[in-house]
Design an enzyme around this catalytic site. Structure first.
Site, PDB file in Angstrom:
ATOM      1  N   CYS A 148       0.805  -1.225   0.000  1.00 62.09           N
ATOM      2  CA  CYS A 148       0.000   0.000   0.000  1.00 62.09           C
ATOM      3  C   CYS A 148       0.839   1.276   0.000  1.00 62.09           C
ATOM      4  O   CYS A 148       0.309   2.363  -0.206  1.00 62.09           O
ATOM      5  CB  CYS A 148      -0.958   0.003   1.184  1.00 62.09           C
ATOM      6  SG  CYS A 148      -2.028  -1.459   1.247  1.00 62.09           S
ATOM      7  N   ASN A 203     -10.174  -0.241   0.145  1.00 64.84           N
ATOM      8  CA  ASN A 203      -8.712  -0.169   0.140  1.00 64.84           C
ATOM      9  C   ASN A 203      -8.205  -0.803  -1.152  1.00 64.84           C
ATOM     10  O   ASN A 203      -8.298  -2.017  -1.328  1.00 64.84           O
ATOM     11  CB  ASN A 203      -8.164  -0.911   1.366  1.00 64.84           C
ATOM     12  CG  ASN A 203      -6.653  -0.862   1.471  1.00 64.84           C
ATOM     13  OD1 ASN A 203      -5.960  -0.548   0.514  1.00 64.84           O
ATOM     14  ND2 ASN A 203      -6.135  -1.209   2.642  1.00 64.84           N
ATOM     15  N   HIS A 237      -3.038   7.103   2.261  1.00 66.40           N
ATOM     16  CA  HIS A 237      -3.500   5.807   1.782  1.00 66.40           C
ATOM     17  C   HIS A 237      -4.889   5.540   2.345  1.00 66.40           C
ATOM     18  O   HIS A 237      -5.137   5.709   3.538  1.00 66.40           O
ATOM     19  CB  HIS A 237      -2.532   4.709   2.216  1.00 66.40           C
ATOM     20  CG  HIS A 237      -3.088   3.332   2.048  1.00 66.40           C
ATOM     21  ND1 HIS A 237      -3.605   2.885   0.845  1.00 66.40           N
ATOM     22  CD2 HIS A 237      -3.237   2.305   2.928  1.00 66.40           C
ATOM     23  CE1 HIS A 237      -4.040   1.642   0.997  1.00 66.40           C
ATOM     24  NE2 HIS A 237      -3.823   1.276   2.247  1.00 66.40           N
TER      25      HIS A 237
END
EC number: 2.3.1.180
Length: 329
Positions: free
Chosen positions: A123, A286, A256
């Site tokens: 990520c 996500n 993020h």
């Protein structure tokens, strides 16, 4: 002999691409119920802020999503394939063991020559890739770089694990970085702590034609939350100090998009008003390396992020990895 003028990397365009299939929390709850797994829209929203996610159909690959996002970024920047002299794809779900997903994107775009490779920092991947491209441009080794974050995380989820399968989606985001006389990217910091590998990992591997080990994503959610808010707070302050600006000077914070709780907690620690935080996790879930460029693209296209504004982009993910990029748009 005249000294060569320093070049800087500036964001010239952005693009995003999401699979057509939208899966709401209610849709997902109904699907999981067939596996005797109980969840609900209320349960997911309360814990994550996620309301829906986009999932790629079977056969759709990371390189296909990346290519579409890249084309949109190139259109936005007004550049042609023959101008691209570097392609970096951040992904943890590549099409193949090798060649790189970036090479597949290069072929799809009809670009030729130039450095082309993948970066794997989960990520944090897009922030890692952007920092790498910035370094190449500053060194005079590239003039027009395509930086992409793309994932099909749905392929590595254990759909019997309610704690993880509700969190993720598929997608791709991209930016074009061009050499400029004035700074776009002002400062960047990258970090990792390999002692924290087990709090977020997918430990499977290919050996002798078989997948060995556990191929699915596993996560210690509480440990990830604690690490994320701590390191992102410190990273934000460090990168601002390097650039000679205050956190208060930031127009937009684009972290993020892991979980709305992390985003809100981070904003409070940094004392950044929530109205100056770009949040897309509710619509995208996500998307790992794709989350930051997707959020940036959404905010540019809806008019929130404007030329001249100061934007802080942050990634945090498995490894444990994290990083920040501060850019003047």
């Amino acid at each position: 002999m005249m000294e060569k003028a320093m070049k800087y990397a500036k964001i010239a365009g952005s693009g995003g691409y999401l699979p057509e299939r939208v899966v709401t929390n209610d849709d997902l709850a109904a699907e999981l119920a067939t596996r005797q797994i109980s969840t609900s829209d209320e349960w997911i929203v309360e814990r994550t802020g996620i309301r829906q996610r986009h999932l790629a159909e079977r056969g759709v690959t990371t390189s296909q999503l990346a290519t579409e996002a890249a084309r949109r970024a190139m259109d936005d920047a007004g550049v042609q394939a023959d101008e691209i002299d570097m392609i970096i794809v951040a992904t943890s779900t590549p099409d193949y063991v090798f060649p790189s997903t970036a090479c597949l994107v290069q072929a799809n775009l009809g670009a030729k020559g130039g450095a082309t490779f993948d970066v794997q920092a989960v990520c944090s991947g897009f922030v890692y890739a952007m920092t790498t491209a910035d370094s190449f441009i500053r060194a005079g080794r590239a003039r027009c770089a395509l930086v992409i974050g793309a994932e099909v995380f749905s392929r590595i989820l254990d759909w019997n694990d309610r704690g993880t399968c509700v969190l993720f989606g598929d997608g791709a985001g991209a930016v074009v970085l061009k050499a400029a006389d004035e700074p776009g990217i002002l400062a960047a910091h990258l970090h990792a702590d390999g002692s924290q590998t087990k709090i977020l990992c997918a430990a499977g591997n290919v050996a002798y034609g078989d997948v060995t080990g556990d191929p699915f994503l596993r996560m210690d959610g509480q440990a990830v939350f604690k690490q994320a808010v701590t390191v992102l707070d410190r990273s934000a302050r460090d990168v601002c100090a390097e650039a000679g600006v205050e956190v208060d000077d930031i127009d937009w914070l684009i972290p993020h998009q892991a979980n709305v709780r992390i985003l809100n907690f981070l904003a409070r620690k940094l004392r950044v008003p929530t109205e100056r935080v770009v949040i897309t996790v509710d619509q995208h879930a996500n998307t790992s390396a794709a989350s930051v460029p997707l959020a940036l693209d959404v905010a540019r296209r809806d008019g929130r992020v404007k030329p001249g504004q100061l934007v802080l982009m942050q990634g945090v993910g498995g490894g444990f990895t994290w990083g920040s990029v501060l850019a003047r748009m």
